[in-house]
Design a protein around this motif. Structure first.
Motif, mmCIF file in Angstrom:
data_model
loop_
_atom_site.group_PDB
_atom_site.id
_atom_site.type_symbol
_atom_site.label_atom_id
_atom_site.label_comp_id
_atom_site.label_asym_id
_atom_site.label_seq_id
_atom_site.Cartn_x
_atom_site.Cartn_y
_atom_site.Cartn_z
ATOM 1 N N CYS A 120 -6.099 -4.866 -8.291
ATOM 2 C CA CYS A 120 -5.656 -5.630 -7.130
ATOM 3 C C CYS A 120 -5.416 -7.048 -7.614
ATOM 4 N N SER A 165 -6.283 -0.787 -5.449
ATOM 5 C CA SER A 165 -7.019 -0.976 -4.188
ATOM 6 C C SER A 165 -6.291 -1.883 -3.207
ATOM 7 N N LYS A 195 -8.213 3.199 2.806
ATOM 8 C CA LYS A 195 -9.046 1.999 2.731
ATOM 9 C C LYS A 195 -8.857 1.219 4.017
ATOM 10 N N TYR A 201 -16.885 -5.358 3.742
ATOM 11 C CA TYR A 201 -16.547 -5.870 2.400
ATOM 12 C C TYR A 201 -17.035 -7.307 2.201
ATOM 13 N N PHE A 204 -18.929 -8.377 -1.034
ATOM 14 C CA PHE A 204 -18.065 -8.231 -2.215
ATOM 15 C C PHE A 204 -17.222 -9.477 -2.432
ATOM 16 N N ARG A 205 -16.706 -10.021 -1.337
ATOM 17 C CA ARG A 205 -15.804 -11.164 -1.484
ATOM 18 C C ARG A 205 -16.543 -12.393 -2.010
ATOM 19 N N ARG A 217 -6.590 -9.006 5.996
ATOM 20 C CA ARG A 217 -5.863 -7.970 5.260
ATOM 21 C C ARG A 217 -5.349 -6.848 6.170
ATOM 22 N N GLN A 221 -4.446 -3.068 4.946
ATOM 23 C CA GLN A 221 -5.564 -2.133 5.056
ATOM 24 C C GLN A 221 -5.538 -1.451 6.429
ATOM 25 N N LYS A 248 -12.809 4.696 1.866
ATOM 26 C CA LYS A 248 -13.590 3.465 1.770
ATOM 27 C C LYS A 248 -13.513 2.715 3.081
ATOM 28 N N SER A 274 -20.054 -2.964 -0.464
ATOM 29 C CA SER A 274 -21.050 -4.026 -0.570
ATOM 30 C C SER A 274 -21.881 -4.188 0.706
ATOM 31 N N TYR A 313 -23.338 0.515 -5.398
ATOM 32 C CA TYR A 313 -24.133 -0.514 -6.081
ATOM 33 C C TYR A 313 -25.567 -0.035 -6.287
#
Ligand code: PBG
Length: 325
Positions: A120, A165, A195, A201, A204-205, A217, A221, A248, A274, A313
């Motif tokens: 990505c 992704s 997704k 998320y 994660f960011r 997004r 998405q 996801k 995440s 994770y």
């Protein structure tokens, strides 16, 4: 008149031995994929505040983390890179000596692991969007050219599987053609097909420094309200040449995972993201949940829904429990 039920399901729950005999779904270390963050601006490893236990590492340390996962019986890692310099186009994504390319070379040199690279541009663009902008919108087709270039450079570095992704239309076929043209016909594609635009998320960011500078997004998405659309996305990705499908996030999408399992024969991955990790960690830290049990039950439920492999994770922690360590 029948006073007692003839069918007594409790008979098969009466002892640990019988419960084990009739267990339908089992988790194994070989189901797990370990995600890793590699950041070129770091000199030493840094913990991610919102993901206790997860570290972001300089490229030189990637191999050590991969070796730890390998020693636990985990077959694959999924790599995310954060470059030294970001620009409008995200050009560091396809640099030969880019952060992911370097980490892939190190990991392939020091382990026998299967290396999957996330593809990505959001970690590489100054604006944090997943592709090239035209005005305030991501320009789909110009972005595809950059994805294609990035895929080839990741394959040249030694990636076994490319995982796009960004949710651009046509991204799988664009990458497939570029890989084939460059002689990488045996490099596989794991498509982030379904997704969703998910609140999960968030952590994660932070880790990947990839939050969009403005907007969100939702133009690429998927809307969490949509189920049939997920099946269409997956069917399209298969027609475009995807080898492995992905859903996801995972726990909010167990129905989608099940539906994908029933609709397609291809291997199916689920990404336990995440926020799913952070929720369990936070509740466990407060003493509100038994963290180990909640972790294992969530992974088991994702597998029971139909996933063949789980990106999580928790991979190393779960592997330690599965091995009785
Ligand atoms: C990059 C990407 C994201 C995640 C995986 N790849 C972030 C996003 O779409 O905003 C999220 C993974 C996670 O939350 O664990 N596009």
């Amino acid at each position: 008149m029948q006073m007692f039920p003839t069918n007594r399901p409790r008979r098969l729950r009466i002892s640990p031995g019988i419960r084990d005999m009739v267990r339908e779904t089992r988790l194994s270390t070989s189901d797990l994929i370990h995600p890793m963050f590699v950041n070129e601006t770091l000199k030493s490893a840094k913990p991610v505040g919102s993901m206790p236990g997860v570290m972001v590492r300089p490229p030189s340390e990637a191999v050590t983390e991969a070796q730890t996962a390998e020693a636990l019986g985990i077959p694959a890692v999924l790599l995310f890179g954060i470059p030294e310099r970001k620009d409008e186009e995200g050009s560091a994504a396809w640099a030969d000596d880019g952060v992911v390319q370097t980490a892939v070379r190190n990991i392939k040199g020091g382990t026998g692991m299967t290396v999957i690279t996330d593809l990505c541009l959001c970690e590489y663009t100054s604006h944090g969007h997943c592709g090239i902008l035209r005005g305030s919108e991501v320009d789909n087709d110009r972005t595809l050219e950059r994805y294609a270039r990035t895929a080839v450079s990741q394959a040249e570095a030694g990636a076994d599987i490319i995982a796009p992704s960004g949710m651009m239309d046509g991204q799988v076929v664009a990458i497939r053609q570029a890989l084939d043209d460059a002689g990488f016909e045996n490099v596989a594609i794991m498509a982030y097909s379904a997704k969703y635009a998910s609140a999960f998320y968030g952590p994660f960011r932070d880790a990947a420094d990839s939050a969009p500078g403005f907007g969100d997004r939702r133009t690429h998405q998927m809307d969490p309200g949509n189920r049939r659309e997920a099946i269409r996305e997956m069917r399209d990705d298969l027609l475009e040449g995807a080898d492995i499908l992905m859903v996801k996030p995972a726990m909010p999408c167990l129905d989608i995972i099940r539906e994908a399992r029933d609709a397609f024969d291809e291997p199916l991955a689920a990404y336990s993201v995440s926020g799913e990790y952070a929720m369990i960690k936070a509740a466990a830290a407060n003493g509100w949940l038994d963290g180990d049990r909640a972790m294992m039950e969530s992974l088991l439920s994702i597998k029971r829904a139909g996933a063949d492999m789980i990106i999580t994770y928790f991979a190393c922690e779960a592997a330690r429990l599965l091995r009785g360590e």
